[in-house]
Design an enzyme around this catalytic site. Sequence first.
Site, mmCIF file in Angstrom:
data_model
loop_
_atom_site.group_PDB
_atom_site.id
_atom_site.type_symbol
_atom_site.label_atom_id
_atom_site.label_comp_id
_atom_site.label_asym_id
_atom_site.label_seq_id
_atom_site.Cartn_x
_atom_site.Cartn_y
_atom_site.Cartn_z
ATOM 1 N N GLU A 13 42.591 38.066 39.835
ATOM 2 C CA GLU A 13 42.886 39.491 39.775
ATOM 3 C C GLU A 13 42.443 40.054 38.428
ATOM 4 O O GLU A 13 41.834 41.132 38.359
ATOM 5 C CB GLU A 13 44.381 39.723 39.996
ATOM 6 N N HIS A 16 51.190 29.959 46.124
ATOM 7 C CA HIS A 16 50.674 29.510 47.411
ATOM 8 C C HIS A 16 50.950 30.560 48.491
ATOM 9 O O HIS A 16 50.077 30.884 49.299
ATOM 10 C CB HIS A 16 51.310 28.176 47.809
#
Length: 367
Positions: A268, A17
């Site tokens: 990613e 987060h």
Amino acid sequence: MRVLIRADASVIIGSGHIARCLTLANTLRNDGADVRFACRELPGHLLLRLADQGYVTYALPARYGAEEDQDIEAALPWQADLSALAEEIEDEPQFDWVIVDHYGLDARWEKAARGLADRVMAIDDLANRPHSVEVLLDQNYSAQALDQPYAAWVGPECQAFLGPRFALLRDEFQCEAIAIKSRVERVLVNFGGFDAAGQVYATMLALQGFDDVQVDFVAGLHNPHWQAMSELAASRPEWRLHTLSADFFALMQAADLFIGAGGGTTWERAALGLPTICISVANNQQLNAQLLAEAGVHLYLGPHVQLEAGRLRDAIEQLCGDAVLRRSFAEQSRLLVDGRGARRIADALAAPANPGSPDTVTTEQGA
């Protein structure tokens, strides 16, 4: 523009987060915004790291009650949380935005937070509770693949950004794909910033028979199996064990295969076209990981608690020798993510208030 981000990190919650919020914060700060963070002082909090990167931080209590559940999806006492936050920033001018990235907070907190900011944004993955916000972001593929997952949870004023096109990635992930080799030479293993599930060690055990493969293990902070992993790695010159990496991007670029969880590194990996064996380590990762597998993006082995070591070894052997399958994973991954999600969200926050119709929810999805 003044922005306050409310998010937490801990050994149980993980660091994801904060990581994605930090990416958005950096983009906003580069545009001239004053961005600040408010986080509870939980075991494994990242307040010092945020301060080291130049952000003003507000430390909130680790607990608001003696029996409070610390689980990642546990509801927080929202009134106590907001009261503690208001006390920390009582001398500050009104913020333009409050951004909340927390599974334990919902529309009640968000409505009350309008006393601190003109507008409110929520980052969510679960689509399981009401929100009262002007902007909602769910960067998961599940938010794009399912039919209107937030229709019952947001109001007509909300502009929803759904899918990996809006994934909050650092600028370096606007990059070329890695080369897919005929055989895997380097493997990268990481299961988040803390690896509370101990899955790095389990993967290390599964990789013991692959003597011709170079492996980087990024174990994370406070890893429960650090001593055992250190002893194993010391006897294997082709293995490198890291707590964290100062240049994780470079490790990803150099890898031919990634073994990891279904959290923030999913996007990613997708941006790089890095073939992946995915193992979910939290309930909120399972649906997204399964749907991505069905879309041909990665090989998903299911939740870690149900995974047998032999199945992981078989999957590694399969991917190491199957360049066609790895190339297919890479191609499908690259279709999802272009690395410009943070820029898109920053532009949305900088736009004038109420850009859409007053009686419809504006939903933008990746495609």
